[in-house]
Design a protein around this motif. Structure first.
Motif, PDB file in Angstrom:
ATOM      1  N   ARG A  51      34.472 -90.637 -63.524  1.00 44.78           N
ATOM      2  CA  ARG A  51      32.955 -90.527 -63.703  1.00 44.78           C
ATOM      3  C   ARG A  51      32.284 -91.552 -62.930  1.00 44.78           C
ATOM      4  O   ARG A  51      31.182 -90.940 -62.149  1.00 44.78           O
ATOM      5  CB  ARG A  51      32.610 -90.675 -65.306  1.00 44.78           C
ATOM      6  CG  ARG A  51      31.257 -90.343 -65.494  1.00 44.78           C
ATOM      7  CD  ARG A  51      30.611 -90.478 -66.833  1.00 44.78           C
ATOM      8  NE  ARG A  51      29.525 -89.898 -67.012  1.00 44.78           N
ATOM      9  CZ  ARG A  51      28.400 -90.154 -67.951  1.00 44.78           C
ATOM     10  NH1 ARG A  51      28.901 -90.928 -68.605  1.00 44.78           N
ATOM     11  NH2 ARG A  51      27.384 -89.569 -68.029  1.00 44.78           N
ATOM     12  N   ASN A  52      32.335 -92.921 -63.223  1.00 44.94           N
ATOM     13  CA  ASN A  52      31.602 -93.809 -62.119  1.00 44.94           C
ATOM     14  C   ASN A  52      31.698 -93.448 -60.909  1.00 44.94           C
ATOM     15  O   ASN A  52      30.647 -93.461 -60.235  1.00 44.94           O
ATOM     16  CB  ASN A  52      32.350 -94.935 -62.611  1.00 44.94           C
ATOM     17  CG  ASN A  52      31.413 -96.199 -62.146  1.00 44.94           C
ATOM     18  OD1 ASN A  52      30.299 -96.100 -61.411  1.00 44.94           O
ATOM     19  ND2 ASN A  52      32.212 -97.755 -61.741  1.00 44.94           N
ATOM     20  N   TYR A  53      32.938 -93.140 -60.151  1.00 45.14           N
ATOM     21  CA  TYR A  53      33.141 -93.228 -58.710  1.00 45.14           C
ATOM     22  C   TYR A  53      32.410 -92.045 -58.271  1.00 45.14           C
ATOM     23  O   TYR A  53      31.943 -91.732 -57.183  1.00 45.14           O
ATOM     24  CB  TYR A  53      34.562 -93.378 -58.275  1.00 45.14           C
ATOM     25  CG  TYR A  53      35.032 -94.568 -58.695  1.00 45.14           C
ATOM     26  CD1 TYR A  53      34.099 -95.895 -58.833  1.00 45.14           C
ATOM     27  CD2 TYR A  53      36.240 -94.896 -58.980  1.00 45.14           C
ATOM     28  CE1 TYR A  53      34.598 -97.101 -59.041  1.00 45.14           C
ATOM     29  CE2 TYR A  53      36.767 -96.417 -59.495  1.00 45.14           C
ATOM     30  CZ  TYR A  53      35.773 -97.189 -59.455  1.00 45.14           C
ATOM     31  OH  TYR A  53      36.375 -98.653 -59.878  1.00 45.14           O
ATOM     32  N   THR A  54      32.595 -90.625 -59.111  1.00 43.52           N
ATOM     33  CA  THR A  54      32.094 -89.403 -58.855  1.00 43.52           C
ATOM     34  C   THR A  54      30.442 -89.773 -58.628  1.00 43.52           C
ATOM     35  O   THR A  54      29.878 -89.217 -57.744  1.00 43.52           O
ATOM     36  CB  THR A  54      32.417 -88.422 -59.979  1.00 43.52           C
ATOM     37  OG1 THR A  54      33.908 -88.197 -59.623  1.00 43.52           O
ATOM     38  CG2 THR A  54      31.558 -86.894 -59.435  1.00 43.52           C
ATOM     39  N   ILE A  55      29.902 -90.185 -59.626  1.00 41.92           N
ATOM     40  CA  ILE A  55      28.599 -90.449 -59.462  1.00 41.92           C
ATOM     41  C   ILE A  55      28.037 -91.005 -58.021  1.00 41.92           C
ATOM     42  O   ILE A  55      27.334 -90.781 -57.480  1.00 41.92           O
ATOM     43  CB  ILE A  55      28.033 -91.192 -60.608  1.00 41.92           C
ATOM     44  CG1 ILE A  55      28.083 -90.623 -61.915  1.00 41.92           C
ATOM     45  CG2 ILE A  55      26.611 -91.732 -60.579  1.00 41.92           C
ATOM     46  CD1 ILE A  55      27.997 -91.308 -63.365  1.00 41.92           C
ATOM     47  N   GLY A  56      28.636 -92.155 -57.849  1.00 39.61           N
ATOM     48  CA  GLY A  56      28.545 -93.049 -56.758  1.00 39.61           C
ATOM     49  C   GLY A  56      28.806 -92.108 -55.692  1.00 39.61           C
ATOM     50  O   GLY A  56      28.056 -92.049 -54.576  1.00 39.61           O
ATOM     51  N   ASP A  57      29.718 -91.195 -55.442  1.00 35.13           N
ATOM     52  CA  ASP A  57      30.281 -90.304 -54.184  1.00 35.13           C
ATOM     53  C   ASP A  57      29.284 -89.369 -54.085  1.00 35.13           C
ATOM     54  O   ASP A  57      28.722 -89.197 -52.842  1.00 35.13           O
ATOM     55  CB  ASP A  57      31.483 -90.002 -54.534  1.00 35.13           C
ATOM     56  CG  ASP A  57      32.185 -89.221 -53.268  1.00 35.13           C
ATOM     57  OD1 ASP A  57      32.409 -89.831 -52.077  1.00 35.13           O
ATOM     58  OD2 ASP A  57      32.440 -88.095 -52.935  1.00 35.13           O
ATOM     59  N   VAL A  58      28.579 -88.736 -54.906  1.00 32.78           N
ATOM     60  CA  VAL A  58      27.658 -87.790 -55.059  1.00 32.78           C
ATOM     61  C   VAL A  58      26.388 -88.476 -54.526  1.00 32.78           C
ATOM     62  O   VAL A  58      25.666 -87.746 -53.301  1.00 32.78           O
ATOM     63  CB  VAL A  58      27.105 -87.273 -56.301  1.00 32.78           C
ATOM     64  CG1 VAL A  58      25.806 -86.423 -56.231  1.00 32.78           C
ATOM     65  CG2 VAL A  58      28.254 -86.282 -56.727  1.00 32.78           C
ATOM     66  N   VAL A  59      25.967 -89.533 -54.781  1.00 28.49           N
ATOM     67  CA  VAL A  59      24.898 -90.226 -54.353  1.00 28.49           C
ATOM     68  C   VAL A  59      24.953 -90.649 -52.547  1.00 28.49           C
ATOM     69  O   VAL A  59      24.306 -90.430 -51.776  1.00 28.49           O
ATOM     70  CB  VAL A  59      24.735 -91.403 -54.838  1.00 28.49           C
ATOM     71  CG1 VAL A  59      23.394 -92.402 -53.938  1.00 28.49           C
ATOM     72  CG2 VAL A  59      23.983 -91.134 -56.353  1.00 28.49           C
ATOM     73  N   ALA A  60      26.330 -90.899 -52.453  1.00 29.22           N
ATOM     74  CA  ALA A  60      26.505 -91.509 -50.985  1.00 29.22           C
ATOM     75  C   ALA A  60      26.540 -90.315 -49.994  1.00 29.22           C
ATOM     76  O   ALA A  60      26.140 -90.355 -48.993  1.00 29.22           O
ATOM     77  CB  ALA A  60      27.829 -92.205 -51.043  1.00 29.22           C
ATOM     78  N   ARG A  61      27.252 -89.211 -50.448  1.00 26.83           N
ATOM     79  CA  ARG A  61      27.327 -87.905 -49.911  1.00 26.83           C
ATOM     80  C   ARG A  61      26.080 -87.473 -49.609  1.00 26.83           C
ATOM     81  O   ARG A  61      25.434 -86.792 -48.424  1.00 26.83           O
ATOM     82  CB  ARG A  61      28.181 -87.026 -50.381  1.00 26.83           C
ATOM     83  CG  ARG A  61      29.610 -87.269 -50.302  1.00 26.83           C
ATOM     84  CD  ARG A  61      30.477 -86.224 -50.913  1.00 26.83           C
ATOM     85  NE  ARG A  61      31.833 -86.653 -50.666  1.00 26.83           N
ATOM     86  CZ  ARG A  61      32.719 -85.947 -49.863  1.00 26.83           C
ATOM     87  NH1 ARG A  61      32.063 -85.289 -48.741  1.00 26.83           N
ATOM     88  NH2 ARG A  61      34.078 -86.240 -49.823  1.00 26.83           N
ATOM     89  N   TYR A  62      25.130 -87.447 -50.617  1.00 27.56           N
ATOM     90  CA  TYR A  62      23.726 -86.961 -50.524  1.00 27.56           C
ATOM     91  C   TYR A  62      22.981 -87.737 -49.578  1.00 27.56           C
ATOM     92  O   TYR A  62      22.156 -87.163 -48.743  1.00 27.56           O
ATOM     93  CB  TYR A  62      22.955 -86.912 -52.028  1.00 27.56           C
ATOM     94  CG  TYR A  62      21.591 -86.296 -51.896  1.00 27.56           C
ATOM     95  CD1 TYR A  62      21.424 -84.977 -52.315  1.00 27.56           C
ATOM     96  CD2 TYR A  62      20.467 -87.036 -51.862  1.00 27.56           C
ATOM     97  CE1 TYR A  62      20.265 -84.165 -52.573  1.00 27.56           C
ATOM     98  CE2 TYR A  62      19.120 -86.589 -51.864  1.00 27.56           C
ATOM     99  CZ  TYR A  62      19.005 -85.009 -52.041  1.00 27.56           C
ATOM    100  OH  TYR A  62      17.954 -84.551 -52.053  1.00 27.56           O
ATOM    101  N   LYS A  63      23.016 -88.983 -49.464  1.00 26.55           N
ATOM    102  CA  LYS A  63      22.131 -89.827 -48.478  1.00 26.55           C
ATOM    103  C   LYS A  63      22.568 -89.691 -47.021  1.00 26.55           C
ATOM    104  O   LYS A  63      21.983 -89.794 -46.392  1.00 26.55           O
ATOM    105  CB  LYS A  63      22.247 -91.376 -49.149  1.00 26.55           C
ATOM    106  CG  LYS A  63      21.649 -91.714 -50.400  1.00 26.55           C
ATOM    107  CD  LYS A  63      19.989 -91.338 -50.175  1.00 26.55           C
ATOM    108  CE  LYS A  63      19.358 -91.798 -51.510  1.00 26.55           C
ATOM    109  NZ  LYS A  63      17.841 -91.528 -51.308  1.00 26.55           N
ATOM    110  N   ARG A  64      23.761 -89.574 -47.177  1.00 24.90           N
ATOM    111  CA  ARG A  64      24.416 -89.083 -45.620  1.00 24.90           C
ATOM    112  C   ARG A  64      23.725 -87.926 -45.130  1.00 24.90           C
ATOM    113  O   ARG A  64      23.475 -87.799 -43.978  1.00 24.90           O
ATOM    114  CB  ARG A  64      26.055 -88.948 -45.791  1.00 24.90           C
ATOM    115  CG  ARG A  64      26.833 -88.751 -44.406  1.00 24.90           C
ATOM    116  CD  ARG A  64      28.115 -88.718 -44.673  1.00 24.90           C
ATOM    117  NE  ARG A  64      28.679 -88.300 -43.350  1.00 24.90           N
ATOM    118  CZ  ARG A  64      29.516 -89.283 -42.620  1.00 24.90           C
ATOM    119  NH1 ARG A  64      29.457 -90.521 -43.102  1.00 24.90           N
ATOM    120  NH2 ARG A  64      29.995 -88.628 -41.659  1.00 24.90           N
TER     121      ARG A  64
END
Length: 862
Positions: free
Chosen positions: A54-67
């Motif tokens: 859950r923690n890393y999925t939240i971060g990954d979505v933000v990272a991909r979105y910002k990219r």
């Protein structure tokens, strides 16, 4: 590829593609806006759990979105790899901690890659490697030179099971934060970081951390615990000496009638030395040490005390004050001694009642009189001073400064500031940690090793018996050395550093992980990436890790290594993952796989379904991420973690929710496959032509969804509502009549919708969407690098309809609302309308009759 949705095959394909092409490898680019996204790195325990997912999925979505928004995104991963579990594993398994650690890292790395997280694996760090901790040792030497690290003998928290010292922050409810053993007190020589040198800056900085949850900031402010008050001297009544007390309530000093000292305070044993009650005082102190510190200071905890057969004098009244050792005063807060004012402090009141001690009222409610003999509780509100000598009649809060000045004039006190925060004890009596780069010489004392000798590497040939503290203290080749100052025989420091030291600067090392020159941090790279724009991790680190990281960054700033004051601009503390427990009457708690159709697989008994609690191995209410991926695929796991709850809230596990996420992904796949052939050679609709009916509605819904997702994901991290909006768009597409293959305009509108769905879902379910993007004809274009769709406000604007408002059947007004506006909202708007309200004011509304999309009749009487 088959047009059947095959998640494992698709996910392996795109994970391999991202790795082979280095899709997420990133370098500094001054021409682009940077975005540093970081989740707290894990301890390599051997297996990721759903909390990690859950923690890393939240971060990954933000990272991909910002990219996709055009940012140059740094999204690294590494390992907090020192610590006791590895040492315990070495003892149990007979292997070196590094073998156990590196095997776990390899497995967990594979699991994280299997989730499709967009990490730049070229920046991976592991804190147990000499290439990492050598710089930590260098910083230690610099801190020693600047007086920011020192050694002293002190009473410390000792975990008998881990056989090591714990910082105050690592003691939770009187237990070791790592193994839950009861913590004891022990006197040892310890190394300390002078975190208190930055105490005011740490406190004031909380006011500028506007991107942090207020709950975390409050916890840090309380832990730092700055208090303004007076230090007051109470002379001993029967001999020389005095007791110093810190108080913020000098306004109550005339009502102080007895003295309380923490039972474990060294002064207690001084006061009873040679007396008959010396043994009793020692036994009482040992009993109190076993009590939880937080519980001891709580209002409802039993107040215990021991009269020490001695007195001190109230410096303003001259009263003889009996001195008690007690359990509800802490030795490490203030001076460890407290003047007791029983009429104006509830805990003191209860203590005075228990031991039949004198009570004197010094603050009176305006217009009232309090009798200390009949009071049933302390009076703790503001009031007027009485029985307070020259200060009678003053408001108590206004008298604070006056009484402080009076104490100073008499030479019996002074203004001062106290803090709860103490310096950070970093010595640990264990092997698997960064060696402290100091040498103990019988001639020269404690001497730092030369910088040229770094790193001081842990020896490999170590005996892990599990007894007697650190194996380094029994390793002659490591221990025996030459003094850097005189060349004579000396002994290395055998303590290692607290693992929280490693996690206090790893985010700076990620900026330049391969920089191997002194000082291990390359200023140009760190200045480009720091501070971390978004940090994500659990609330349990609010005091420990986050406070230490702030201190360490300020220290590195003062060494000229970083150019920021704070390491993390924004902080998200994600909620826990919870699940109901299942228990067999005979076999106890059961893992989910040990239950089939409500029965225990071991004995066939019906299982008892318990309440929903945080997932834990002890309760066995855990879900294996590997099983989840094998069964449904990583994209389903990701979607469920995002859709089931907002990121800051607890997520309640639901097998039905997982199934629902899987079905939605399959539904999205199928509608794209249904249209795939018809959309060949069709470009997305871009406007310029009038649309009507269903096509107009579909396009409006598409642009509304783009707007909603961009607001929810980009501004608020409301991933669940963003996903819900995309689901609604998919449903709208399904319900839109399918155009013929000859209707190219209609197919263009459909293609615009489908491409919007795919791109908006890309940060959430990246494998599925990459595959669909390619199948839609975008070969050679990685979706991770595709910009987010932009909505047209004019297209997204909702149509309006006019609702006629009647009062008792007569038209009194009209309101404009959206076609899909709810009835309760229309009623509220009608009642608030200025024209309508004149006809219902002062009357009773009997009922409201709504004719959908036409009129609302408000029936009133009176």
């Amino acid at each position: 590829m088959s047009r059947k949705y095959m998640p494992l095959e698709i996910e392996e394909k795109w994970q391999r593609y991202w790795e082979e092409t280095g899709t997420f490898k990133v370098t500094e680019d001054p021409a682009k806006k940077k975005y540093y996204l970081l989740e707290m790195f894990p301890y390599p325990s051997g297996k990721i759990h759903i909390g990690h997912v859950r923690n890393y999925t939240i971060g990954d979505v933000v990272a991909r979105y910002k990219r996709m928004e055009g940012y140059n995104v740094l999204h690294p991963m590494g390992w907090d790899s020192f610590g006791m579990p590895a040492e315990n594993a070495a003892i149990e398994r007979g292997i070196h901690p590094s073998i156990w650690t590196n095997e776990n890292i390899a497995h967990m790395r594979m699991q994280l890659k299997r989730m499709g997280f967009s990490y730049d694996w070229d920046r991976e760090v592991s804190t147990c490697e000499p290439e990492y901790y050598r710089w930590e040792q260098l910083f230690f030497l610099w801190m020693f030179e600047k007086g920011l690290v020192y050694k002293k003998t002190s009473s410390v928290n000792w975990c008998p099971r881990c056989e090591t010292v714990l910082a105050n922050e690592q003691v939770e409810a009187g237990l070791c934060w790592r193994c839950s053993s009861e913590v004891k007190e022990k006197v040892l020589d310890q190394w300390f970081f002078r975190i208190t040198a930055y105490i005011d800056e740490l406190l004031e900085g909380c006011d500028r951390l506007t991107g942090w949850p207020e709950r975390v900031l409050t916890m840090q402010r309380n832990w730092i615990g700055k208090s303004f008050g007076c230090e007051v001297s109470f002379p001993m009544a029967d001999g020389p000496g005095e007791i110093k007390v810190f108080t913020t309530r000098q306004d109550t000093l005339f009502g102080a009638t007895f003295m309380l000292i923490a039972a474990e305070h060294p002064l207690v044993m001084e006061l009873v030395k040679g007396k008959a009650l010396e043994k009793e005082a020692l036994a009482f102190a040992e009993e109190v040490k076993k009590q939880d510190k937080l519980m001891r200071t709580s209002d409802y905890y039993e107040k215990q005390g021991l009269f020490l057969d001695c007195y001190c004098l109230n410096p303003l009244t001259g009263w003889k004050m009996p001195i008690f050792a007690t359990n509800f005063v802490l030795a490490d807060y203030g001076t460890g001694c407290v003047m007791a004012v029983p009429t104006h402090d509830q805990r003191d009141f209860e203590f005075a009642e228990k031991f039949n001690l004198r009570k004197v009222v010094v603050i009176s409610p305006p217009g009232k009189t309090l009798d200390p003999e009949t009071m049933t509780e302390a009076y703790v509100e503001e009031g007027i001073l009485i029985n307070s000598g020259p200060f009678d009649g003053m408001e108590n809060l206004k008298a604070l400064d006056a009484i402080a000045d009076y104490l100073i004039s008499l030479g019996k006190g002074k203004r001062t500031v106290q803090y709860r925060l103490r310096d950070w004890g970093i010595s640990r009596q264990r092997y698997w940690g960064a060696p402290i780069p100091m040498v103990n010489c019988p001639k020269c004392g404690t001497v730092p090793v030369p910088e040229s000798d770094l790193p001081i590497v842990l020896p490999r040939d170590v005996d892990f018996s599990g007894e007697g503290g650190s194996p380094l203290a029994r390793h002659p080749d490591f221990l025996n050395t030459a003094c850097p100052a005189c060349g004579g025989p000396a002994r290395r420091e055998s303590d290692t550093m607290d693992t929280f030291v490693e996690s206090s600067w790893y985010f700076e090392r990620y900026c330049c992980p391969h920089f191997d020159q002194k000082p291990g941090i390359k200023r140009e790279q760190v200045d480009y990436w720091m501070p971390v724009d978004q940090y994500i991790g659990g609330i349990e680190h609010a005091i420990l890790h986050l406070l230490y990281a702030r201190f360490y960054t300020k220290m590195l700033r003062d060494f000229g290594l970083v150019g920021v004051d704070e390491p993390f601009t924004n902080l998200l503390t994600q909620g826990m993952v919870c699940k109901e427990t299942t228990r067999c009457p005979e076999h106890g708690y059961l893992f989910p796989e040990e239950v089939t159709e409500g029965r225990c697989t071991h004995c066939g008994a019906g299982v008892i379904v318990g309440k929903t609690e945080k997932m834990s191995k002890s309760l066995k209410n855990v879900v294996d991420p590997d099983y989840l991926i094998r069964q449904y695929g990583a994209d389903t796991a990701r979607m469920f973690c995002l859709f089931a709850a907002p990121p800051e809230k607890d997520l309640e596990w639901s097998d039905q929710g997982v199934e629902g996420s899987f079905r939605f992904i399959g539904r999205t796949w199928r509608i794209v496959m249904d249209y795939l052939d018809d959309l060949q050679g069709i470009a997305p609709f871009s406007g310029g032509e009038e649309l009507e009916g269903d096509l107009r509605s579909l396009r409006r819904k598409t642009h509304q969804t783009i707007q909603k997702v961009r607001e929810d994901m980009g501004e608020r991290f409301h991933f669940n509502t963003a996903i819900s909006a995309i689901m609604e768009l998919v449903n709208t597409l399904y319900s839109t009549p399918r155009p013929s293959r000859e209707d190219r305009k209609a197919l263009a509108v459909v293609r615009e919708t489908i491409e919007a769905i795919v791109v908006l879902l890309a940060p959430i379910v990246p494998h599925l969407t990459e595959e669909l993007w390619q199948m839609l004809g975008h070969q050679g274009v990685c979706l991770a690098d595709t910009p987010l769709p932009v909505y047209d406000p004019a297209v997204a604007a909702r149509d309006e309809m006019t609702i006629v408002i009647q009062v008792n059947g007569k038209v009194r007004g009209r309101i404009a609302v959206a076609p899909d506006e709810r009835e309760d909202r229309i009623q509220a708007l009608a009642m608030a309308d200025e024209k309508v309200s004149r006809f219902i004011e002062g009357k009773t509304v009997i009922k409201q009759v709504y004719v959908p999309k036409k009129l609302l009749n408000i029936v009133v009487k009176g």
